[in-house]
Design a protein around this motif. Structure first.
Motif, PDB file in Angstrom:
ATOM      1  N   ASP A 136      19.830   9.733 -15.410  1.00 45.26           N
ATOM      2  CA  ASP A 136      20.045   9.928 -13.983  1.00 45.26           C
ATOM      3  C   ASP A 136      19.381   8.826 -13.165  1.00 45.26           C
ATOM      4  N   THR A 137      18.085   8.586 -13.435  1.00 49.02           N
ATOM      5  CA  THR A 137      17.385   7.533 -12.695  1.00 49.02           C
ATOM      6  C   THR A 137      17.977   6.169 -12.996  1.00 49.02           C
ATOM      7  N   ALA A 138      18.283   5.902 -14.267  1.00 48.76           N
ATOM      8  CA  ALA A 138      18.786   4.584 -14.659  1.00 48.76           C
ATOM      9  C   ALA A 138      20.123   4.277 -13.986  1.00 48.76           C
ATOM     10  N   ILE A 139      21.066   5.240 -14.034  1.00 51.28           N
ATOM     11  CA  ILE A 139      22.384   4.986 -13.445  1.00 51.28           C
ATOM     12  C   ILE A 139      22.294   4.906 -11.926  1.00 51.28           C
ATOM     13  N   ARG A 140      21.526   5.813 -11.328  1.00 52.29           N
ATOM     14  CA  ARG A 140      21.396   5.771  -9.868  1.00 52.29           C
ATOM     15  C   ARG A 140      20.748   4.470  -9.413  1.00 52.29           C
ATOM     16  N   LEU A 141      19.734   4.025 -10.143  1.00 48.18           N
ATOM     17  CA  LEU A 141      19.064   2.772  -9.784  1.00 48.18           C
ATOM     18  C   LEU A 141      19.993   1.591 -10.013  1.00 48.18           C
ATOM     19  N   ALA A 142      20.719   1.602 -11.131  1.00 47.45           N
ATOM     20  CA  ALA A 142      21.652   0.509 -11.416  1.00 47.45           C
ATOM     21  C   ALA A 142      22.749   0.439 -10.363  1.00 47.45           C
ATOM     22  N   THR A 143      23.266   1.598  -9.960  1.00 44.77           N
ATOM     23  CA  THR A 143      24.316   1.624  -8.943  1.00 44.77           C
ATOM     24  C   THR A 143      23.801   1.104  -7.608  1.00 44.77           C
ATOM     25  N   ALA A 144      22.606   1.556  -7.226  1.00 49.23           N
ATOM     26  CA  ALA A 144      22.030   1.110  -5.953  1.00 49.23           C
ATOM     27  C   ALA A 144      21.744  -0.383  -5.961  1.00 49.23           C
ATOM     28  N   LEU A 145      21.388  -0.913  -7.125  1.00 56.84           N
ATOM     29  CA  LEU A 145      21.032  -2.335  -7.222  1.00 56.84           C
ATOM     30  C   LEU A 145      22.226  -3.222  -7.553  1.00 56.84           C
ATOM     31  N   ALA A 146      23.376  -2.616  -7.879  1.00 57.61           N
ATOM     32  CA  ALA A 146      24.490  -3.389  -8.427  1.00 57.61           C
ATOM     33  C   ALA A 146      24.874  -4.561  -7.530  1.00 57.61           C
ATOM     34  N   TYR A 147      25.040  -4.317  -6.254  1.00 57.15           N
ATOM     35  CA  TYR A 147      25.472  -5.391  -5.367  1.00 57.15           C
ATOM     36  C   TYR A 147      24.362  -6.421  -5.178  1.00 57.15           C
ATOM     37  N   ARG A 152       4.670   5.388 -14.810  1.00 60.42           N
ATOM     38  CA  ARG A 152       5.903   4.590 -14.828  1.00 60.42           C
ATOM     39  C   ARG A 152       7.085   5.391 -14.275  1.00 60.42           C
ATOM     40  N   ALA A 153       7.131   6.672 -14.585  1.00 66.18           N
ATOM     41  CA  ALA A 153       8.221   7.497 -14.056  1.00 66.18           C
ATOM     42  C   ALA A 153       8.128   7.586 -12.535  1.00 66.18           C
ATOM     43  N   ALA A 154       6.921   7.744 -12.008  1.00 69.91           N
ATOM     44  CA  ALA A 154       6.737   7.778 -10.549  1.00 69.91           C
ATOM     45  C   ALA A 154       7.147   6.442  -9.931  1.00 69.91           C
ATOM     46  N   ARG A 192      10.993   6.279  -9.894  1.00 69.37           N
ATOM     47  CA  ARG A 192      11.563   7.138  -8.846  1.00 69.37           C
ATOM     48  C   ARG A 192      11.400   6.499  -7.470  1.00 69.37           C
ATOM     49  N   TYR A 193      10.219   5.946  -7.213  1.00 71.94           N
ATOM     50  CA  TYR A 193       9.970   5.350  -5.900  1.00 71.94           C
ATOM     51  C   TYR A 193      10.927   4.186  -5.644  1.00 71.94           C
ATOM     52  N   PHE A 194      11.079   3.318  -6.627  1.00 67.67           N
ATOM     53  CA  PHE A 194      11.927   2.140  -6.401  1.00 67.67           C
ATOM     54  C   PHE A 194      13.410   2.491  -6.451  1.00 67.67           C
ATOM     55  N   ARG A 195      13.758   3.595  -7.121  1.00 65.62           N
ATOM     56  CA  ARG A 195      15.144   4.083  -7.008  1.00 65.62           C
ATOM     57  C   ARG A 195      15.426   4.494  -5.564  1.00 65.62           C
ATOM     58  N   GLU A 196      14.484   5.177  -4.938  1.00 60.82           N
ATOM     59  CA  GLU A 196      14.670   5.599  -3.544  1.00 60.82           C
ATOM     60  C   GLU A 196      14.804   4.386  -2.621  1.00 60.82           C
ATOM     61  N   ALA A 198       0.836  -1.202   0.000  1.00 55.64           N
ATOM     62  CA  ALA A 198       0.000   0.000   0.000  1.00 55.64           C
ATOM     63  C   ALA A 198       0.870   1.251   0.000  1.00 55.64           C
ATOM     64  N   ALA A 199       2.015   1.216   0.691  1.00 50.23           N
ATOM     65  CA  ALA A 199       2.899   2.380   0.717  1.00 50.23           C
ATOM     66  C   ALA A 199       3.413   2.712  -0.676  1.00 50.23           C
ATOM     67  N   ALA A 200       3.774   1.674  -1.449  1.00 52.55           N
ATOM     68  CA  ALA A 200       4.242   1.912  -2.822  1.00 52.55           C
ATOM     69  C   ALA A 200       3.123   2.476  -3.683  1.00 52.55           C
ATOM     70  N   VAL A 201       1.931   1.953  -3.522  1.00 54.48           N
ATOM     71  CA  VAL A 201       0.800   2.431  -4.325  1.00 54.48           C
ATOM     72  C   VAL A 201       0.480   3.880  -3.984  1.00 54.48           C
ATOM     73  N   ASP A 202       0.539   4.242  -2.713  1.00 58.41           N
ATOM     74  CA  ASP A 202       0.292   5.635  -2.307  1.00 58.41           C
ATOM     75  C   ASP A 202       1.246   6.595  -3.001  1.00 58.41           C
ATOM     76  N   ARG A 203       2.512   6.161  -3.177  1.00 56.11           N
ATOM     77  CA  ARG A 203       3.503   7.036  -3.798  1.00 56.11           C
ATOM     78  C   ARG A 203       3.404   7.036  -5.312  1.00 56.11           C
ATOM     79  N   VAL A 204       3.121   5.888  -5.898  1.00 55.57           N
ATOM     80  CA  VAL A 204       3.147   5.774  -7.359  1.00 55.57           C
ATOM     81  C   VAL A 204       1.859   6.288  -7.990  1.00 55.57           C
ATOM     82  N   CYS A 205       0.724   6.017  -7.378  1.00 55.90           N
ATOM     83  CA  CYS A 205      -0.553   6.460  -7.958  1.00 55.90           C
ATOM     84  C   CYS A 205      -1.454   7.003  -6.862  1.00 55.90           C
TER      85      CYS A 205
END
Length: 818
Positions: A424-435, A373-375, A378-382, A313-320
Motif C-alpha cells: 500500500d505504501t509503496a504503490i501510493r508513494l510510487a504513484t505520487a512520485l511518478a510524475y 523507517r515505517a514512520a 508514511r511521512y514522505f508518502r503524505e 524539524a517538522a519531518a523529525v517531529d513526525r518521524v521520531c
C-alpha cells in the motif's frame, strides 16, 4: 607586599632577591612553547588559518568547533605556532582529564608546573604564571568538561589581560566574548573531476599525500581519479578518515578501498599508535562524540540516521517524536557537531544534514529501525501525495523544488516500503512520485524505483496503480530498459479509463517492438478528452516513429506535443519534446533547426532545475555543424556546473569524441575513463551507458589501429544495446562496426553497413563527424556510383537482416565466410 603577608613579616633582602629570581626564571621560560613539531604536511586550510589569525587579533577567546576528526587540533596548533617567538605559546591537551576538577592542574602541568606549592590552588598558580607577559594558551578537546573549561577560561581571561585563549571543542564554551571558528570538512573535488581536479581539492591532496607515504608508487591517474574523489566524498571530507583510508593504500588497491567503505568502521581501524586512543580509529572518534550526548539526544540522533540527505524539524517531529521539540534537539546536535545546517534548503525552513559516517554509526545504534523507517516512509508518502496534483501544470514550478529537497528521502522511503513488503505504501508513494521522478530526468533510476514498487503483490486501487504503471513504461522507454516480466505485469492496466492509462498500451507495444500496434493504439485514443493525455499521446507517437525510423513524422509529432504541453503550462513535456526535436533534427542533417529547438528548450529546463541535458545535445548539434570549438566550450561548461552523474558521463564521452576527432587520443582516453567513473555504480545496470562507452572505446581503439580490441568493444556495446528498446543506439553502433571492414579494404561491405545503420535510424546522419569522414573515405576508394550502390543494398535490408549483418561483421575474421 604579597610575600610579606604570607610570611607574616618583611622578608630579608636575600629572600626578596631569591623570589624575584624565581619569577624572572618563570617569565623567561614562558616565552617559549611546548608545541610539538608537525610530522605530516598541513593540507587545505589556508582560508581557515587566515580566519583564526584574524579572530585571535580581534578577540581574546577563540574556539574552533567541528566534528571529531575534522582537524581542529592541527589547525589550532598550526595557527598558534605562527605566533611563537613573539610571545609564549602553550598547548594543553584535556582529552585525558577524567575529573573536571583536575582541568586547571592539567593546564598547569602542560606549562611545566607539576605542583602547586604553599597550598595555593592551580588556578592561582596559572594566573601567576600567565599574567607577566603576553601569551597564547591552546586548550584542546574541551567538549567533555565544558563547564570546568569555561570556568577556567573566564578566570584566566579576567586575571591575565595579555592572555589569549584558543580552544578546540565539538561545541562552543558558551562564554561572553567567545569568537567561534567552525572548522568544516575539507573541500571535495567537483563531481567527475579529472586527476588535476582531484589534486587541486584539499581532500584529494590529503588522501594522495597519505597514500604516497604508505605506497610511494601510488599516483592519481585518469583511471582512478574518480575513485579517489568518491572515497573522499564517502568519508565526508573528514581529514582523519581520509588519512586512515590513504594509509590503506599500502596493502590495498584504491578501488578496493572504495568498495570496503561499505563497512568503513572495520576498514579504518588502524591509525597512529602515538595518537590518543580516541583518534586511532574512525570508530573511536565517533564513540567519543556519541558518549558526550545525553540519552534523549542519542535516541534522536540514532533515529535521524534513517533519513536520506537532509531533513527539517517538522519531518523529525513526525518521524521520531520525543519529549522535547525536534528543533531543540536538532540545535543541540548541531552544537555538538553531529549535524550540520544544510547550505541547500527550500527557502521555507532550515534543513539539517547528518554526515554519512555519523549516519552509519547511528544505524548501528538504532534499536527499533523498522518502526522508525515505517514512520519515515508514511511521512514522505503524505508529502508526495500532497504535491502530486500540483505537478502537472503551471504549479510544478512551485512544487517540484519542494520535492527536490527531499529526493533522497523519497528514495529511501520507497526502497524501505518495497523491501518491507508494504504494498500500500509503496504503490501510493510510487504513484505520487511518478510524475516527479519522470520530470527529474534520471529515467533509468525512475524506471527501477517504479518497477520495484509494481513488483509487489497487487492490492492497490486502479487510481494508485495505473499512474505508476504508465510512468514506469515511459521511463523504461526513455532509459532503454526492457524487462519482459515487468512489461507483462503492466498489461492489466492497458484497458484502464484512468487518464494516465491512455499511454499504457502504446508504450507496451513500443517496448516489445510492435510499432504498428503502438500507432494503432494511439489512434484509438486520440483525441483524448483529457488535455494532458492528448499531449502525452503525441509525445509517445513521436517516440514510436523515432524508433521505427520515421524521423520526419517524429519531428511533426514532437512539435505538436510541445505546443500542447505549452498550452497546459507543463514544462517537463514541453522541454522533453523540444529536446528530442533538436536531437532528431541533428540526425536529419539540419543542425540550424536543431540548435533553434534546443535553445528554446533551455529556459524552461532551467526553471525545472537545470539545462545540462539540453546543453549536451546543443554541443552535439554544434559539432555536426562543424563548430567543434563551440561544442567543446558547451561541454566543458556542463562539466563545470556539477551536473548529475548521467549528464556528466555523457558530456565526458562527447568531449572525448571531440578530442579523438582532433587527433588527441590521449585526451580522448582520459575523458572516456572519467566518464566511466562519473557514472558510478549505475554503470552495472545501465545498458545505454555501457553501449555508448563501449562504442567510444572501440572508436578510440580503431584510431590507434587496434582493430581486434575495437571488435571486442563493439561486441559488448551491441550486446548491451540489444537489451534496450533504443534502435537509434543500435544504429549508431552499426555505423561504428562499418569501420572494421573499411580497415581491411572491404570498402563495399563498409558502405553496406553504413546504409543498414541509416535504414535502422531513418537517416544517414550524414553530418556526424565519424560518419562523414568514413563516407568520404569510401567514396574516394569506391567511386561515387559504387559507394551509392553498396549503401543502397544496406538501406533495403529489414530489421532482422540488419542485425544479422552487424553480428556477421563482429564475428572474428577467421569465422566469417563473406
Amino acid at each position: 607586599m604579597a610575600l610579606a603577608e604570607k610570611l607574616g613579616a618583611d622578608p630579608s633582602p636575600e629572600l626578596r632577591e631569591a623570589h624575584l629570581a624565581v619569577l624572572r626564571e618563570e617569565t623567561t621560560r614562558l616565552r617559549g612553547s611546548n608545541l610539538r613539531a608537525a610530522l605530516t604536511s598541513f593540507v587545505g586550510r589556508d582560508a581557515e588559518l587566515a580566519l583564526v589569525d584574524r579572530r585571535l587579533a580581534e578577540h581574546r577567546l577563540v574556539t574552533l568547533t567541528g566534528p571529531g576528526g575534522v582537524g581542529k587540533t592541527r589547525l589550532a596548533t598550526t595557527a598558534a605556532s605562527a605566533l611563537a617567538g613573539e610571545q609564549a605559546v602553550w598547548f594543553a591537551e584535556l582529552a585525558s582529564v577524567s575529573d573536571p576538577a583536575d582541568v586547571p592542574q592539567a593546564v598547569l602541568d602542560a606549562l611545566g608546573h607539576r605542583t602547586a606549592p604553599h597550598g595555593r590552588d592551580a588556578l592561582d598558580r596559572l594566573t601567576d604564571a600567565l599574567s607577566p607577559a603576553p601569551a597564547v594558551l591552546v586548550l584542546d578537546n574541551c567538549e567533555h568538561h565544558l563547564d570546568a573549561v569555561a570556568s577556567l577560561a573566564d578566570g584566566l581571561l579576567g586575571s591575565c589581560p595579555d592572555l589569549r585563549l584558543l580552544a578546540t571543542s565539538r561545541e562552543p564554551l558558551g562564554l561572553l566574548g567567545e569568537a567561534l571558528v567552525p572548522v568544516p570538512p575539507l573541500g571535495l573535488a567537483s563531481t567527475g573531476a579529472d586527476a588535476a581536479g582531484v589534486l587541486v581539492s584539499p581532500a584529494g591532496r590529503l588522501f594522495v599525500d597519505r597514500a604516497r607515504a604508505a605506497n610511494p608508487d601510488f599516483a592519481v591517474t585518469a583511471g582512478n581519479a574518480g575513485v579517489v574523489a568518491e572515497i573522499c566524498r564517502r568519508l565526508d571530507g573528514l581529514p582523519l578518515a581520509i588519512e586512515l583510508a590513504g594509509a590503506r593504500i599500502r596493502s590495498l588497491p584504491v578501488d578496493r578501498v572504495l568498495a570496503l567503505l561499505d563497512d568503513r568502521f572495520q576498514l579504518l581501524n588502524q591509525g597512529n599508535r602515538a595518537a590518543l586512543p580516541r583518534h586511532r580509529t574512525l570508530r573511536a572518534v565517533v564513540d567519543w562524540s556519541w558518549d558526550l550526548l545525553d540519552e534523549a539526544e542519542r535516541s534522536v540522533a540514532a533515529a535521524l540516521a534513517v533519513f536520506g540527505g537532509s531533513m527539517t524539524a517538522a519531518a523529525v517531529d513526525r518521524v521520531c517524536p520525543g519529549d522535547l521539540p525536534a528543533a531543540v534537539v536538532l540545535s543541540a546536535l548541531v552544537d555538538k557537531s553531529l549535524l550540520a545546517v544544510d547550505s541547500v534548503h527550500d527557502g521555507r525552513s532550515i534543513r539539517y544534514r547528518m554526515p554519512d559516517t555519523i549516519r552509519e554509526y547511528g544505524l548501528e545504534k538504532l534499536a527499533d529501525a523498522d518502526r522508525v523507517r515505517a514512520a519515515h516512509a508514511r511521512y514522505f508518502r503524505e508529502i508526495a501525495e500532497q504535491a502530486a496534483p500540483h505537478l502537472r501544470g503551471p504549479e510544478q514550478l512551485e512544487w517540484a523544488p519542494r520535492l527536490a529537497a527531499d529526493r533522497d528521502n523519497f528514495r529511501v522511503a520507497l526502497r524501505f516500503a518495497c523491501g518491507a513488503g508494504d504494498a500500500d505504501t509503496a504503490i501510493r508513494l510510487a504513484t505520487a512520485l511518478a510524475y516527479y521522478l519522470t520530470m527529474h530526468g534520471d529515467h533509468a533510476e525512475a524506471a527501477r524505483l517504479l518497477r520495484m514498487a509494481l513488483e509487489l503483490p497487487a492490492g492497490a486501487t486502479e487510481a494508485n496503480r495505473v499512474p505508476a504503471t504508465a510512468a514506469y513504461l515511459l521511463n523504461a522507454v526513455l532509459s532503454g530498459e526492457v524487462v519482459p516480466e515487468a512489461i507483462g505485469r503492466c498489461r492489466e492496466s492497458a484497458g484502464s479509463e484512468h487518464p494516465s492509462g491512455a499511454v499504457v498500451e502504446p508504450l507496451i507495444a513500443l517496448l516489445t517492438g510492435d510499432f504498428d500496434a503502438a500507432l494503432a493504439a494511439i489512434d484509438r485514443r486520440q483525441p483524448h478528452p483529457a488535455p494532458l493525455a492528448r499531449a502525452m499521446l503525441s509525445f509517445v507517437r513521436a517516440l514510436v516513429n523515432g524508433n521505427r525510423g520515421a524521423l520526419r513524422q517524429t519531428c511533426d509529432d514532437l512539435a505538436a506535443a510541445a505546443e500542447r504541453f505549452r498550452a497546459l503550462g507543463e514544462r517537463w513535456g514541453m522541454v522533453s519534446s523540444l529536446t528530442y526535436l533538436g536531437i532528431t533534427r541533428t540526425m536529419l542533417g539540419d543542425p540550424d533547426a536543431a540548435i533553434a529547438a534546443l535553445r528554446c528548450s533551455m529556459a524552461p529546463a532551467r526553471e525545472l532545475g537545470d539545462d545540462h541535458h539540453q546543453r549536451i545535445w546543443l554541443a552535439t548539434a554544434y559539432a555536426h555543424a562543424g563548430d567543434a570549438e563551440r561544442a567543446g566550450a558547451e561541454l566543458r561548461g556542463v562539466i563545470g556546473s556539477e551536473p548529475a552523474a548521467q549528464h556528466l558521463a555523457l558530456a565526458r564521452l562527447k568531449l572525448g569524441d571531440l578530442a579523438r576527432g582532433d587527433g588527441d587520443l590521449r585526451a580522448a582516453d582520459e575523458q572516456y575513463d572519467l566518464a566511466w567513473w562519473a557514472v558510478g555504480p549505475r554503470r552495472d545496470v545501465d545498458p545505454v551507458f555501457r553501449s555508448l562507452h563501449g562504442m567510444a572505446r572501440a572508436r578510440l581503439a580503431l584510431a590507434r589501429g587496434a582493430c581486434e580490441e575495437a571488435r571486442r568493444d563493439l561486441r559488448s556495446a551491441l550486446a548491451a544495446a540489444s537489451k534496450t528498446s533504443d534502435l537509434v543506439l543500435v544504429a549508431a553502433i552499426g555505423s561504428a562496426i562499418a569501420e572494421l571492414p573499411a580497415r581491411t579494404g572491404q570498402f563495399a561491405a563498409a558502405a553496406e553497413l553504413l546504409g543498414a545503420a541509416g535504414a535502422l535510424r531513418g537517416s544517414p546522419d550524414a553530418l556526424n563527424p565519424d560518419i562523414a569522414r568514413l563516407t568520404g573515405e569510401l567514396r574516394a576508394a569506391l567511386g561515387d556510383p559504387a559507394a551509392v550502390e553498396a549503401t543502397a543494398r544496406g538501406n533495403d535490408l529489414n530489421h532482422h537482416e540488419i542485425l544479422g549483418l552487424f553480428e556477421h561483421h563482429l564475428a572474428a575474421p577467421a569465422d566469417t565466410g563473406r
